[in-house]
Design a protein around this motif. Sequence first.
Motif, PDB file in Angstrom:
ATOM      1  N   SER A 260      -1.592   3.862  -1.896  1.00 20.06           N
ATOM      2  CA  SER A 260      -2.337   3.263  -3.012  1.00 20.06           C
ATOM      3  C   SER A 260      -2.963   4.342  -3.887  1.00 20.06           C
ATOM      4  CB  SER A 260      -3.440   2.364  -2.460  1.00 20.06           C
ATOM      5  OG  SER A 260      -4.356   2.045  -3.486  1.00 20.06           O
ATOM      6  N   GLU A 298      -8.761  -4.146  -8.354  1.00 20.36           N
ATOM      7  CA  GLU A 298      -7.404  -3.930  -8.842  1.00 20.36           C
ATOM      8  C   GLU A 298      -6.503  -3.385  -7.730  1.00 20.36           C
ATOM      9  OE1 GLU A 298      -7.094  -1.114 -12.018  1.00 20.36           O
ATOM     10  OE2 GLU A 298      -4.968  -1.631 -12.304  1.00 20.36           O
ATOM     11  N   SER A 299      -7.013  -2.406  -6.971  1.00 23.72           N
ATOM     12  CA  SER A 299      -6.208  -1.826  -5.884  1.00 23.72           C
ATOM     13  C   SER A 299      -5.842  -2.883  -4.863  1.00 23.72           C
ATOM     14  CB  SER A 299      -6.981  -0.718  -5.168  1.00 23.72           C
ATOM     15  OG  SER A 299      -7.338   0.279  -6.064  1.00 23.72           O
ATOM     16  N   GLU A 301      -5.577  -6.086  -5.452  1.00 22.02           N
ATOM     17  CA  GLU A 301      -4.639  -7.050  -6.028  1.00 22.02           C
ATOM     18  C   GLU A 301      -3.231  -6.491  -6.136  1.00 22.02           C
ATOM     19  OE1 GLU A 301      -7.046  -8.537  -9.241  1.00 22.02           O
ATOM     20  OE2 GLU A 301      -7.869 -10.086  -7.909  1.00 22.02           O
ATOM     21  N   ILE A 302      -3.127  -5.176  -6.346  1.00 24.62           N
ATOM     22  CA  ILE A 302      -1.793  -4.543  -6.361  1.00 24.62           C
ATOM     23  C   ILE A 302      -1.164  -4.688  -4.964  1.00 24.62           C
ATOM     24  CG2 ILE A 302      -0.613  -2.299  -6.476  1.00 24.62           C
ATOM     25  CD1 ILE A 302      -2.610  -1.579  -8.767  1.00 24.62           C
ATOM     26  N   ALA A 305       0.003  -8.229  -4.294  1.00 19.19           N
ATOM     27  CA  ALA A 305       1.265  -8.554  -4.978  1.00 19.19           C
ATOM     28  C   ALA A 305       2.434  -7.912  -4.229  1.00 19.19           C
ATOM     29  CB  ALA A 305       1.206  -8.066  -6.419  1.00 19.19           C
ATOM     30  N   GLN A 306       2.236  -6.669  -3.774  1.00 22.48           N
ATOM     31  CA  GLN A 306       3.312  -5.974  -3.043  1.00 22.48           C
ATOM     32  C   GLN A 306       3.574  -6.645  -1.688  1.00 22.48           C
ATOM     33  OE1 GLN A 306       1.419  -2.158  -3.365  1.00 22.48           O
ATOM     34  NE2 GLN A 306       2.976  -1.385  -4.786  1.00 22.48           N
TER      35      GLN A 306
END
Length: 410
Positions: A260, A298-299, A301-302, A305-306
Amino acid sequence: MIKASSAEIRRILENINRFNSTPEEGEGTTRVLFTEPELESRKYIKSEMEAVGLKVTEDSVGNIFGTLEGSDPTLSPVWTGSHIDTVLNAGMFDGMAGIVCGIEALKMISRSGITPKRSISVIVYTSEEPTRFGLSCLGSRTMAGALTPEDMKRLTDKDGKTLYGVLTELGYDVSALPDVVRREGDVFASLELHIEQNRHLDDAKIPVGIVRGICAPTNYEVVIKGVQGHAGGMAMEDRHDAFMACCRFALELEKLAKSSQGEYVTATIGRVRVYPGAVNVIPGYVGFSVDIRSIDMESKEIIMAQLEKVKAAVEEEYGVSVEMRLDNHDIPLKCSETVLNVVRDVCKDTETESMELISGPYHDSLFVGRFAPAAMIFVPSKNGISHSKDEWTDFEDLATGTQVLAESLC
Ligand SMILES: [Zn+2]
């Protein structure tokens, strides 16, 4: 400003530590919400607050306020404080340090002859630890509007008692619970002192940590369904092994956290249940927990999604089904730059060595920060140990932290 007294801090901390449901040698301290020792410690703390001239009040969820009245009580107040409940077999500093240093700081301010413009309250937040009801930060969560009376009727302890029922039984005015909720502007600023629960300060031999942000968890419950079979009878290429699929999922999650771009990201699978759980049976079903934490939303949520892609890839590769249930998705806190600058200036002016940190564990300030500018001061934890009977902070370090706290509050 008069100097903080490490002897006074020690005296009150040791007194609180006597309220303990596991007093046997080597068992540490256990003080669970609204049990006898916890209720007795509340009484004791109120008496210490009154002894230094603070006005003591309590709200409907049991948050206790010890207030030093300002010269203009119409202005929004400044807050400090922490919690007095513990996990099972804990130490004597986690939470309690913030209360005791808060009381000492307010005593220093009033004994120095300073009348602050704004009232300053030291707060005992109800049940920061999830020990009794499985949910943390009950007091501050209620203040932030994130725990409603309806939620309290659903929240049960191991004996099936609800939080709402326990509050009623103890005589709290549950009809006034909506008044516990604070809105933006109600509180001018908040500064919580807490032990670090990590080893950065202890390793660097620095007495004060200035906390820039508090990580918050995102939690999933995941279920993988495969096909149960005979460990000898089924060839590798014919299998839909739920546990092997879980392992792939876990290793991919680890890669996502490690790669990340976020400043601080952790991912943990801390509980795995394998069914049926026999040496000669291919697991047909696995249930596990996922805990993802970061200092920024944000981290997280990334990674979320992954993880959807990981789920699809694992389903495809192993011929299993993967169900992910999102149970919790808390927002991390970026501490208030205004409050941080006050603490930075105090450290500079008092020539107190400090370092800037983020907090991996979360605290009441995470919720207070939703309605007020908030920050935290950390003091060193010996070897970074916490949630253990071996938890230790030197009383001199607590006094140094209290000095910075007192100067920052007024
Ligand atoms: Zn704590």
